[in-house]
Design a protein around this motif. Sequence first.
Motif, PDB file in Angstrom:
ATOM      1  N   ASP A   1      -9.802  -9.221 -11.080  1.00  0.00           N
ATOM      2  CA  ASP A   1     -10.129  -9.531  -9.659  1.00  0.00           C
ATOM      3  C   ASP A   1     -11.140 -10.580  -9.903  1.00  0.00           C
ATOM      4  O   ASP A   1     -11.601 -11.182 -10.864  1.00  0.00           O
ATOM      5  N   LYS A   2     -11.468 -10.968  -8.631  1.00  0.00           N
ATOM      6  CA  LYS A   2     -12.384 -12.185  -8.305  1.00  0.00           C
ATOM      7  C   LYS A   2     -13.864 -11.957  -9.147  1.00  0.00           C
ATOM      8  O   LYS A   2     -14.632 -12.768  -9.804  1.00  0.00           O
ATOM      9  N   GLU A   3     -14.312 -10.635  -8.758  1.00  0.00           N
ATOM     10  CA  GLU A   3     -15.613 -10.279  -9.494  1.00  0.00           C
ATOM     11  C   GLU A   3     -15.552 -10.192 -11.005  1.00  0.00           C
ATOM     12  O   GLU A   3     -16.587 -10.941 -11.439  1.00  0.00           O
TER      13      GLU A   3
ATOM     14  N   ARG B   1     -15.690 -14.180 -11.931  1.00  0.00           N
ATOM     15  CA  ARG B   1     -16.863 -14.515 -11.352  1.00  0.00           C
ATOM     16  C   ARG B   1     -17.968 -14.247 -12.829  1.00  0.00           C
ATOM     17  O   ARG B   1     -18.699 -15.040 -13.182  1.00  0.00           O
TER      18      ARG B   1
ATOM     19  N   THR C   1     -14.012 -24.707  -7.677  1.00  0.00           N
ATOM     20  CA  THR C   1     -14.460 -23.361  -7.444  1.00  0.00           C
ATOM     21  C   THR C   1     -13.734 -22.963  -6.134  1.00  0.00           C
ATOM     22  O   THR C   1     -13.563 -23.799  -5.208  1.00  0.00           O
TER      23      THR C   1
ATOM     24  N   PHE D   1     -16.286 -17.834  -6.784  1.00  0.00           N
ATOM     25  CA  PHE D   1     -16.238 -18.178  -8.061  1.00  0.00           C
ATOM     26  C   PHE D   1     -15.346 -18.972  -8.594  1.00  0.00           C
ATOM     27  O   PHE D   1     -14.773 -19.988  -7.844  1.00  0.00           O
TER      28      PHE D   1
ATOM     29  N   GLU E   1      -5.769 -20.570  -6.708  1.00  0.00           N
ATOM     30  CA  GLU E   1      -5.768 -20.021  -8.314  1.00  0.00           C
ATOM     31  C   GLU E   1      -4.292 -20.147  -8.845  1.00  0.00           C
ATOM     32  O   GLU E   1      -4.095 -20.118 -10.077  1.00  0.00           O
TER      33      GLU E   1
ATOM     34  N   TYR F   1      -3.393 -10.712 -10.984  1.00  0.00           N
ATOM     35  CA  TYR F   1      -4.509 -11.068 -10.239  1.00  0.00           C
ATOM     36  C   TYR F   1      -4.702 -10.697  -8.875  1.00  0.00           C
ATOM     37  O   TYR F   1      -3.832 -11.015  -8.266  1.00  0.00           O
TER      38      TYR F   1
ATOM     39  N   THR G   1      -5.708 -10.788  -5.120  1.00  0.00           N
ATOM     40  CA  THR G   1      -6.136 -11.832  -4.569  1.00  0.00           C
ATOM     41  C   THR G   1      -6.971 -11.610  -3.109  1.00  0.00           C
ATOM     42  O   THR G   1      -7.473 -12.529  -2.680  1.00  0.00           O
TER      43      THR G   1
ATOM     44  N   GLN H   1     -22.361 -13.667  -3.694  1.00  0.00           N
ATOM     45  CA  GLN H   1     -21.503 -13.307  -2.430  1.00  0.00           C
ATOM     46  C   GLN H   1     -22.135 -14.000  -1.212  1.00  0.00           C
ATOM     47  O   GLN H   1     -23.433 -13.977  -1.175  1.00  0.00           O
TER      48      GLN H   1
END
Length: 444
Positions: A85-87, A90, A107, A116, A255, A312, A314, A371
């Motif tokens: 995931d994004k976290e 990141r 980004t 991210f 992405e 991934y 989204t 965030q």
Amino acid sequence: MARHMALIAHADLRNRHYCDWIDFLSEAADWDAARIADFQLEQLRAVITFAYQRTPGYRGLFDEVGITPPSFKSFEDFRRLPFIDKELLRDHLDEFSTRIRGRSYVTTGGSTGIPFGFYRDPVAFGRELASKAHQYYRVGWKEGDRQLVFRGIPIKRPGQMQFYPRFNELRCSSYHLVPEQMEVFRRRALEYRPEWLRCYPSSGYLFAKFLQETKRSFPEIKGILCASENLYDYQKQLLRDVFGARVFSHYGHYEMAVLAGFCEHEDTYHVLPQYGYAELIDRDGNPVTQPGQVGEIVGTSFIQRATPFIRYRTRDFAVLKGWGCPACGRPYQVWERIDGRLQEFVITGTGRTIAMTAINMHDDIFDHVKQFQFYQEEKGKIVFRYIPKETCTEGIVSDMQRRLLVKFGDDVQLTMQPVDGIPLTKRGKHRFLIQKLSLDFPHD
Ligand SMILES: [Zn+2]
């Protein structure tokens, strides 16, 4: 002037990666379901092998579930791989990226407010543009057609517009959609006679509403190409009524894991199978199989190598329609609609309406925050709430403020507010904007 312009080839047609991919996609256009499945399995194996060999991050994840490239055989194996995931990206970007030649750092804040960055390679970018063009061909668009474009890029020119001969397009600022300025755009369009209008649905909607309310004419166009935001029915209806043309939309993201567009006949999202592998998952991570059921879009990119995206999440949601479109016959996964892409507006001091999508900056502006969220309860006043990283200094905060104000304009007062946390919605989603003003727009 006109003759000179005609001599300039559309810039994308001079990109080898673009042209090669256009050719490949047209050859692959009549593949049947079995051929598509073979191709996708082969691509999944290639991307998994690549990521396993080249990135410690993916190698670690795959080892945990006991999947190594030689043991990877089937779609069932694929579904045993963990989600990313994004976290995760990141916080661990380098472990999940490769040092591929010519990569560039980009980004995105997306609509979720989790900023991210990741790396993109030039081949992928050429293929991305070609894949979108391939979908536009379905409604008759071709490179070099005259187009009027509303862009979320500040245009520092008189009239807030600029002509780009390399793309044969007239770009107009989507930050200045007030009546006087829209009249300037309209008059210019009467001379330019665009064949296509390309816009965010929210920008196109404002412009169409202006034309409708003032009963002013606009040149006949072949269609409206919408991007970057979910297209709502009320917008589609108005665009169709005012311009008398087909409205085309697609779902995609920076992405480059999933791309899905309308076809010649139907306003549903046909997932392009040569671009990536798309899954819809329910809240427990299981595949969505029932038509009408909502799922989170999970993508695996076939074209991105610099930072591979494999399973991934989204944080965008779609409603499954099924497999195969009866109208065009493509045996693709088809989505009824995209849900939960947040499309929201802020109102400036002089009453301008700005879509938040236009504020989604694709540079390093948000690198030092974990965030963020915008908050508005008064016209012209916006609060930027952010969770700072350790690297976030006072100088960085004022730089962010300055750059955001370039986008919002000087009729906005922007307060920077550091916070410890940003609450999720009941459905566990991040909100990009909390808008307390009631806006004069229909809602779906
Ligand atoms: Zn179709």
